[in-house]
Enzyme design. Structure first.
Site, PDB file in Angstrom:
ATOM      1  N   CYS A  69       0.801  -1.229   0.000  1.00  0.00           N
ATOM      2  CA  CYS A  69       0.000   0.000   0.000  1.00  0.00           C
ATOM      3  C   CYS A  69       0.831   1.275   0.000  1.00  0.00           C
ATOM      4  O   CYS A  69       0.276   2.362  -0.072  1.00  0.00           O
ATOM      5  CB  CYS A  69      -0.944   0.000   1.202  1.00  0.00           C
ATOM      6  SG  CYS A  69      -0.077  -0.068   2.773  1.00  0.00           S
ATOM      7  N   CYS A 138      -1.696  -2.833   7.459  1.00  0.00           N
ATOM      8  CA  CYS A 138      -1.197  -1.565   8.002  1.00  0.00           C
ATOM      9  C   CYS A 138      -0.540  -1.769   9.358  1.00  0.00           C
ATOM     10  O   CYS A 138       0.452  -1.121   9.665  1.00  0.00           O
ATOM     11  CB  CYS A 138      -2.338  -0.563   8.127  1.00  0.00           C
ATOM     12  SG  CYS A 138      -3.118  -0.175   6.548  1.00  0.00           S
TER      13      CYS A 138
END
Length: 154
Positions: A69, A138
Site C-alpha cells: 500500500c 497496516c
C-alpha cells in the site's frame, strides 16, 4: 510553448473540477464511520510523533515499508542501561490505519524490555484498534512477528 501547454492543462483540470458534481458533506464523511473510534483517535491525536537523537548510543532506528500500500514507517526507541525502552517515537507516511498502528505501538513498547516488545504482534495491534480485515497489513508494517523483525540500527 511547453509552459503555455501546461497552463492550458491546469485551466482544463480546474474547469473539470468546477463542473463535477459536489457531494454533500455528510457523504464525504461516510468512510470515517468505517473505522473504530480508537483508530480515529490515534489518527487525529497521534502519540509520540517525532524523532530521537539518532547519534545517541542508546537509540535504535528501524525503517520499514509496505509495498502492498505504500506505507513507510520509522520507529525509534531509546533504551536504558537495563534494556528497558524508556522512549519511543515514530514518523509514518501512510493511511490512517498505519498512523494509528504506529501511535499505539509506541505507547505499548514504552516501559517494556526489547525482548518483551518483540513479542507484540501486529494482530494484537489490529485487535486493539478494531481494524477491518482489509487494513490488517497496516499494522503488520509497524510490527512483525518476532522472527520477521528488521534489525534496529545502533
Amino acid at each position: 510553448m511547453a509552459a503555455a501547454g501546461a497552463g492550458r492543462l491546469r485551466r482544463a483540470a480546474s474547469a473539470l473540477l468546477l463542473r463535477s458534481p459536489r457531494l454533500p458533506v455528510r457523504e464525504l464523511s461516510a468512510p470515517a464511520r468505517l473505522y473504530h473510534k480508537k483508530v480515529v483517535d490515534h489518527y487525529e491525536n497521534p502519540r509520540n510523533v517525532g524523532s530521537l537523537d539518532k547519534t545517541s548510543k542508546n537509540v535504535g532506528t528501524g525503517l520499514v515499508g509496505a509495498p502492498a500500500c505504500g506505507d513507510v514507517m520509522k520507529l525509534q526507541i531509546q533504551v536504558d542501561e537495563k534494556g528497558k525502552i524508556v522512549d519511543a517515537r515514530f514518523k509514518t507516511f501512510g493511511c490512517g490505519s498505519a498512523i494509528a498502528s504506529s501511535s499505539l505501538a509506541t505507547e505499548w513498547v514504552k516501559g517494556k524490555t526489547v525482548e518483551e516488545a518483540l513479542t507484540i504482534k501486529n494482530t494484537d495491534i489490529a485487535k486493539e484498534l478494531c481494524l477491518p480485515p482489509v487494513k490488517l497489513h497496516c499494522s503488520k508494517s509497524m510490527l512483525f512477528p518476532a522472527e520477521e523483525k528488521t534489525q534496529l540500527s545502533p
